[in-house]
Design an enzyme around this catalytic site. Structure first.
Site, short mmCIF file in Angstrom:
data_model
loop_
_atom_site.label_atom_id
_atom_site.label_comp_id
_atom_site.label_asym_id
_atom_site.label_seq_id
_atom_site.Cartn_x
_atom_site.Cartn_y
_atom_site.Cartn_z
N HIS A 65 -17.36 -3.40 47.68
CA HIS A 65 -16.39 -2.43 47.68
C HIS A 65 -16.66 -1.24 48.09
CE1 HIS A 65 -14.59 -5.14 44.38
NE2 HIS A 65 -15.28 -5.23 43.86
N GLU A 121 -18.70 -12.49 35.25
CA GLU A 121 -17.51 -11.63 35.52
C GLU A 121 -16.10 -13.01 35.58
OE1 GLU A 121 -17.02 -9.15 38.45
OE2 GLU A 121 -18.36 -10.33 39.89
N ASP A 164 -13.94 -6.74 35.31
CA ASP A 164 -13.67 -7.65 36.05
C ASP A 164 -13.65 -9.01 35.23
OD1 ASP A 164 -13.13 -7.97 38.99
OD2 ASP A 164 -14.28 -8.17 40.10
#
Length: 265
Positions: free
Chosen positions: A49, A156, A182
């Site tokens: 990310h 996740e 998530d």
């Protein structure tokens, strides 16, 4: 020289928690000194990310190894085996694999992370893990497979949660790491950290890790000490990702700005 110590594995043997500072923003080596001074045992360097480059990863990992703070790197989803090998060759002591759905997904990641006979990673030499010293191939394979290429399988997704026992049983899967945000989104409890379904999911992962002798890790809950206490003391988590550099910087800046503005009467 021997392989640098993997603080996570070293502490896990002693049944102690290994803390990690998240890095998403700061690419300079100074963040490693901050982590060291603050008392963190390891790093969670995020390339999923962020815009951190492989060069940034190499510099962060090398500095971390020299500082005694163990670097682990999260790679992007479906980045390919080449990228996994690249971050490990750059100095990461382990790789975090996101968005796992099936045991086959995990097997592919393990294959890319471990040298034969555990995997199919291409053999290299003069690694940062040994201060770039030439190391006999047999020694390098044995030591890096054992403690220089820790594989974190992220739990996740609903699919991963459903087959968590199968994932934990895989040779070469070293850590089951819950990605809290998530996972909560997938099971429909996002924003409600106290939801029974979420707590039950954490318990299920912890139980699977214990059954198969793997390490249980947790990320994304650094703001909830009460839940972390349960996850660590009841469910057995031994790797805890704390705050992330950008969040810690922003929090400190907001508090400092407010303080200055409150001075004038």
């Amino acid at each position: 020289m021997p392989l640098y110590q993997n603080n996570l594995l070293h502490l896990a043997v002693q049944d102690q928690v290994c803390s990690a500072l998240g890095i998403k923003l700061v690419a300079g080596a100074e963040i490693i000194q901050i982590a060291k001074t603050a008392g963190y045992d390891s790093l969670f360097i995020d390339t999923e990310h962020t815009t951190l480059t492989i060069k940034d990863v190499g510099q962060l990992c090398t500095t971390a190894l020299l500082s005694g703070v163990t670097p682990f790197v999260r790679v992007p989803h479906q980045c390919g085996s080449g990228q996994i090998q690249k971050v490990l060759d750059a100095g990461a002591m382990g790789v975090v694999i996101p968005h796992i759905h099936t045991p086959d997904d995990a097997k592919k990641a393990i294959q890319a992370s471990k040298f034969a006979p555990l995997g199919k990673r291409s053999l290299t030499g003069m690694m940062p893990h040994y201060n770039l010293m030439a190391t006999p191939a047999k020694q390098l394979i044995e030591e890096v497979n054992a403690s220089g290429s820790t594989v974190f399988i992220m739990i996740e997704t609903v699919d991963a949660l459903a087959c968590v026992d199968e994932l934990a049983a895989l040779p070469g899967c070293d850590v089951l790491l819950v990605g809290s945000n998530d996972l909560a989104a997938e099971i429909g409890t996002v924003g409600d950290w106290d939801a029974a379904e979420f707590i039950d999911a954490l318990r299920k992962v912890g139980e699977a890790a214990k059954r198969h002798g793997k390490i249980f890790g947790i990320a994304g809950l650094y703001h909830r000490k009460d839940i972390l206490e349960k996850v660590v003391n009841e469910f057995g988590a031994r790797w805890v990702v704390g705050g992330v550099d950008i969040g810690l910087l922003l929090k400190g800046a907001i508090e400092n700005s407010a303080l200055i503005k409150s001075v004038q009467k």
